[in-house]
Design a protein around this motif. Structure first.
Motif, PDB file in Angstrom:
ATOM      1  N   ARG A 139     -21.266  11.336  -6.475  1.00  0.00           N
ATOM      2  CA  ARG A 139     -21.438  11.612  -5.051  1.00  0.00           C
ATOM      3  C   ARG A 139     -22.419  10.618  -4.423  1.00  0.00           C
ATOM      4  O   ARG A 139     -22.223  10.172  -3.286  1.00  0.00           O
ATOM      5  N   ASP A 147     -17.151  17.241   3.203  1.00  0.00           N
ATOM      6  CA  ASP A 147     -18.075  17.412   2.086  1.00  0.00           C
ATOM      7  C   ASP A 147     -17.416  18.204   0.957  1.00  0.00           C
ATOM      8  O   ASP A 147     -17.573  17.871  -0.225  1.00  0.00           O
ATOM      9  N   GLN A 192     -16.623  17.005  -2.894  1.00  0.00           N
ATOM     10  CA  GLN A 192     -17.112  17.778  -4.031  1.00  0.00           C
ATOM     11  C   GLN A 192     -15.992  18.170  -5.000  1.00  0.00           C
ATOM     12  O   GLN A 192     -16.111  17.970  -6.199  1.00  0.00           O
ATOM     13  N   TRP A 226     -22.815  18.236 -14.102  1.00  0.00           N
ATOM     14  CA  TRP A 226     -23.542  18.118 -12.842  1.00  0.00           C
ATOM     15  C   TRP A 226     -24.228  16.767 -12.637  1.00  0.00           C
ATOM     16  O   TRP A 226     -24.161  16.204 -11.536  1.00  0.00           O
TER      17      TRP A 226
END
Length: 219
Positions: free
Chosen positions: A210, A140, A144, A203
């Protein structure tokens, strides 16, 4: 303290790989298009020690992670390696080839994000064991940091890769005028970061990326 140590252990490998392979990709593609500068400097290598910048690769990411682990408040995790030397004038077609050299770094981050996503999927589907959760956390983290670096570097601000891609695509007069913004690129980024504008821009793009890779690999 235990939380800080475990956070650093989980993120160390993904951060180092994301930053250093991004730079190595620039050098490899530059050599392909005629500029051997990075190759002659020994920078087309998977050895992270050839790319690590003590501040950008170690201190800055570690500081952000430490703030997040200790206080639950950190900014966008990012960092940088020693820039790979590229002499754009030695490329066979400097203006056109600049696009491919610049795009190589974000493309490498895309590939690594997909690789970490696949690892996450494998860990999730396998039998639970002592290493399952740490592997999923590391995967993960890999998704990221690569998502952040890819999206950040594609912003059309010189000297980021997106800025150089824009220079390659713009008509010559506009391109050279736009390229003159390069000395002001990092101050502009710093202002955007401090004011919160950078996070507002990044973001949603990071979350969208993602989501897409999650759908692609089934997680």
């Amino acid at each position: 303290m235990d939380s800080l140590i475990s956070t650093l252990a989980i993120w160390a490998l993904p951060v180092v790989l994301a930053i250093t392979l991004h730079e190595a990709a620039h050098g490899y593609v530059a050599r392909h298009f005629g500029d051997p500068t990075a190759d002659l400097a020994g920078r087309i290598t998977l050895n992270p020690l050839r790319h690590i910048d003590p501040v950008g690769t170690v201190l800055v990411p570690a500081g952000i992670l430490a703030l997040s682990a200790l206080f639950g408040a950190g900014g966008i995790l990012f960092g940088w390696a020693k820039p790979v030397p590229v002499n754009f004038g030695r490329l066979r077609n400097p203006k056109a080839d600049m696009l491919w050299v610049a795009a190589a770094g974000p493309f490498m981050n895309l590939l690594m994000a997909l690789g970490w996503a696949i690892l996450f999927r494998i860990a999730m589907a396998g039998e639970a064991g002592a290493y399952t959760l740490p592997m999923m956390k590391m995967a993960d983290a890999g998704m990221q940091i690569n998502a952040v670096l890819m999206v950040l570097n594609l912003l059309p601000i010189p000297p980021l890769d997106g800025g150089r891609i824009a220079v390659s695509l713009l008509p010559s007069r506009l391109a050279w005028g736009f390229a003159r913004l390069e000395p002001y690129g990092f101050p502009i980024l710093l202002v955007l970061l401090v004011t919160g504008v950078l996070g507002t821009i990044l973001w949603p793009l990071i979350a969208g990326f993602r989501y897409l890779i999650g759908v692609l690999v089934g997680i």
